[in-house]
Design an enzyme around this catalytic site. Structure first.
Site, mmCIF file in Angstrom:
data_model
loop_
_atom_site.group_PDB
_atom_site.id
_atom_site.type_symbol
_atom_site.label_atom_id
_atom_site.label_comp_id
_atom_site.label_asym_id
_atom_site.label_seq_id
_atom_site.Cartn_x
_atom_site.Cartn_y
_atom_site.Cartn_z
ATOM 1 N N ASP A 219 24.890 75.398 1.384
ATOM 2 C CA ASP A 219 23.864 74.697 0.600
ATOM 3 C C ASP A 219 24.545 73.991 -0.570
ATOM 4 O O ASP A 219 24.830 74.598 -1.598
ATOM 5 C CB ASP A 219 22.823 75.711 0.120
ATOM 6 N N ASN B 35 23.446 71.317 -2.479
ATOM 7 C CA ASN B 35 22.620 70.926 -3.635
ATOM 8 C C ASN B 35 21.804 72.084 -4.196
ATOM 9 O O ASN B 35 20.953 71.890 -5.067
ATOM 10 C CB ASN B 35 21.697 69.762 -3.283
ATOM 11 N N ASP C 198 19.342 73.929 -3.128
ATOM 12 C CA ASP C 198 17.882 73.948 -2.985
ATOM 13 C C ASP C 198 17.416 75.043 -2.031
ATOM 14 O O ASP C 198 16.241 75.107 -1.676
ATOM 15 C CB ASP C 198 17.373 72.582 -2.519
ATOM 16 N N ASP D 174 23.028 72.095 4.230
ATOM 17 C CA ASP D 174 22.948 70.656 4.378
ATOM 18 C C ASP D 174 24.274 70.073 4.865
ATOM 19 O O ASP D 174 25.303 70.760 4.921
ATOM 20 C CB ASP D 174 22.527 70.000 3.062
ATOM 21 N N ASP E 275 19.329 71.768 24.881
ATOM 22 C CA ASP E 275 18.456 72.921 24.714
ATOM 23 C C ASP E 275 17.577 73.100 25.950
ATOM 24 O O ASP E 275 17.005 72.126 26.465
ATOM 25 C CB ASP E 275 17.585 72.701 23.462
ATOM 26 N N GLU F 276 22.015 74.882 27.771
ATOM 27 C CA GLU F 276 21.357 76.176 27.665
ATOM 28 C C GLU F 276 20.391 76.268 28.839
ATOM 29 O O GLU F 276 19.472 75.446 28.953
ATOM 30 C CB GLU F 276 20.596 76.309 26.351
#
Length: 516
Positions: free
Chosen positions: A20, A22, A24, A28, A198, A254
């Site tokens: 992370d 930033n 928050d 990211d 997926d 998958e």
């Protein structure tokens, strides 16, 4: 063609949990960028990014509302292009999770499709009239409950094989195909080196709507809603579309099956490069005999030029040190197995630290829709909150989606005997020894719960021995060996040139024919 991915150790990054930047509370892309030197030092050659596209995040990003952008929580498209460019400069490939079985119900395609029965995109999804005032058939969602949701606006049901906010696309529609191919082209133009597809065998490619059978306990068998007639042809078409633009793209699928023959079948007929074998990687318990047998079955089924996947962790299951109740030594044994076995290793972020699972203490902490639905079902069945929390921790995928422990990473990088340094050594040995990539493999059981993996290429031979038992075992060692790696600093020797391997101990030895 030399397939780069056969020589690569992959590293799965779960977007919200990795780094992370930033502060928050959400991982990211700038955070991943900042950790590329870490990944380079660890030695991984490829990263798999879980979905980073705009999404309402009902299913943590696997409900995509825009295929051609980056979710603001994770950064910008420019951040993404910079990530790919800087990763490539460091020799790290990037593959993206691609979810083309379904979209979010907030995707513009579905919003248009659901606006009217006469919508030009109506047939992009699967709509059916009620049958006797109820759902069109008995199909159940893989998340539980009916796989059909009634739309009051148009008076029909739409199909969702997962959450009701994830509407399945109709892959019989040629316009759907063309739209998805444009999406794939978009990301290849941004430098993506491949895709992880997926639940790719769930694609709806036929109009078969027969009920699924059930077993004695009422559990539904997913027979008619997966692996539908025509699925191989559609997946081969997807693969051809990609390889025409990027011949060296890595395509991994998958497959919602625990049958090895089914998994392998999707790599044939110009299909996927490989698939994930959950029958090996997602076991709830480490049963030595079953693991060894599955590895032998993989070896027998996959030809000399084929590569299965080897993994024991992902964002869909509890972390393996907890699942298997492993000691530190046995964690190192499993990492050794992954790096010396024939196949493509996939580390889940934190595996290199021996990171443990998160334990949820309340429903308020839960984010995973699968766990939340299981909790609600338990409450509705009259179970106590304590019992429902136990069910939550059993079913929730939040347990493995805990943030990367960067303080622990820094500590372990400075500790010579740490998981991190052991994992790094394993990765660098694999990268430097062609026999661990291309060599023939022989699996042996030296003693109960003691596995030996031997890889042979020409006159080169590497033997890895992993003691998954709790007792010391004497391993016969030939003269002329070279020690590549051991989990114990000081090896002990017994009579008759036997290496005394403690419970949870492992060692990698190298031999060259003709040397004494």
């Amino acid at each position: 063609m030399v397939h780069w991915w056969k020589h690569t150790v992959f590293y799965e990054i779960y977007m919200t949990s990795y780094c992370d930047c930033n502060r928050d509370g959400v991982g990211d892309i700038p955070g991943i960028l900042s950790k590329l030197p870490y990944l380079k030092k660890l030695g991984v050659g490829g990263i798999w990014l879980t979905p980073f596209y705009p999404s309402p995040k009902v299913d943590n990003g696997y409900d995509v509302s825009d295929y051609c952008d980056v979710d603001p929580d994770y950064g910008t498209l420019e951040d993404f292009k910079r990530l790919v460019a800087e990763a490539h400069e460091l020799g790290i490939k990037v593959i993206a999770d691609m979810v083309v079985n379904h979209t979010s119900t907030r995707h513009p395609w579905f919003l248009e499709a659901s606006s009217s029965r006469d919508s030009l995109k109506r047939d992009w999804y699967i709509w059916k009239d009620p049958v006797g005032g109820r759902e069109p058939n008995n199909w159940e969602s893989f998340f539980g409950g009916s796989a059909w949701e009634y739309d009051q606006n148009t008076g029909q049901y739409y199909y969702h094989s997962f959450a009701r906010e994830q509407a399945d696309l109709n892959w019989k529609n040629s316009q759907v195909k063309e739209a998805v191919y444009k999406v794939l082209d978009f990301w290849m133009e941004k430098g993506i080196d491949g895709f992880r597809f997926d639940v790719i065998n769930n694609l709806s490619v036929s109009q078969t709507m027969e009920d699924n059978p059930s077993v004695g306990n009422g559990e539904q068998l997913h027979v008619n809603d997966v692996n539908q007639p025509g699925i191989y042809e559609v997946i081969s078409e997807i693969c051809r579309q990609i390889r025409e633009k990027k011949p060296d793209a890595f395509l991994v699928g998958e497959i919602s099956s625990d049958e090895l023959e089914c998994l392998h079948s999707y790599t044939l007929l110009d299909g996927l490069d490989t698939t994930f074998n959950f029958n090996l990687g997602s076991r709830e318990q480490f049963q030595f005999g079953e693991i060894l047998e599955e590895m032998r079955r993989m070896q027998a089924l996959y030809g000399p030029s084929e590569s299965p996947t080897v993994f024991f962790g992902s964002h869909d299951m509890r972390r393996f040190p907890d699942r298997f109740s492993f000691s530190e030594g046995k964690v190192k044994c499993l990492l050794t197995l992954m790096m010396t076995c024939k196949g493509i290793p996939f580390l889940y972020f934190g595996d290199e630290l021996g990171q443990r699972s998160r334990i949820l203490s309340s429903i308020e902490e839960a984010k995973d829709v699968q766990g939340i639905l299981a909790y609600e079902t338990a409450i509705n069945e009259g179970k106590s909150k304590a019992e429902a929390i136990r069910v939550l921790n059993e079913k929730s995928r939040d347990t493995s989606r805990n943030p990367m422990d960067w303080e622990e990473a820094v500590r372990q990088m400075e500790e010579p005997a740490s998981f991190w340094n052991y994992a790094r050594s394993l990765i660098h040995i694999r990268k430097g020894k062609e026999e661990l990539v291309s060599g023939e493999m022989c699996l042996r059981e030296y003693a109960p719960k003691v596995m030996a993996i031997e890889r042979i290429l020409g006159k080169q031979r590497i033997t890895a021995v992993m003691n998954f038992s709790d007792r010391e075992v004497g391993i016969p060692v030939e003269y002329g060996f070279r020690l590549l790696l051991a989990s114990e600093e000081n090896m002990k020797w017994g009579p008759e040139h036997r290496l005394l391997l403690p419970g949870g101990g492992c060692v990698i030895l190298e031999y060259k024919d003709g040397e004494v």
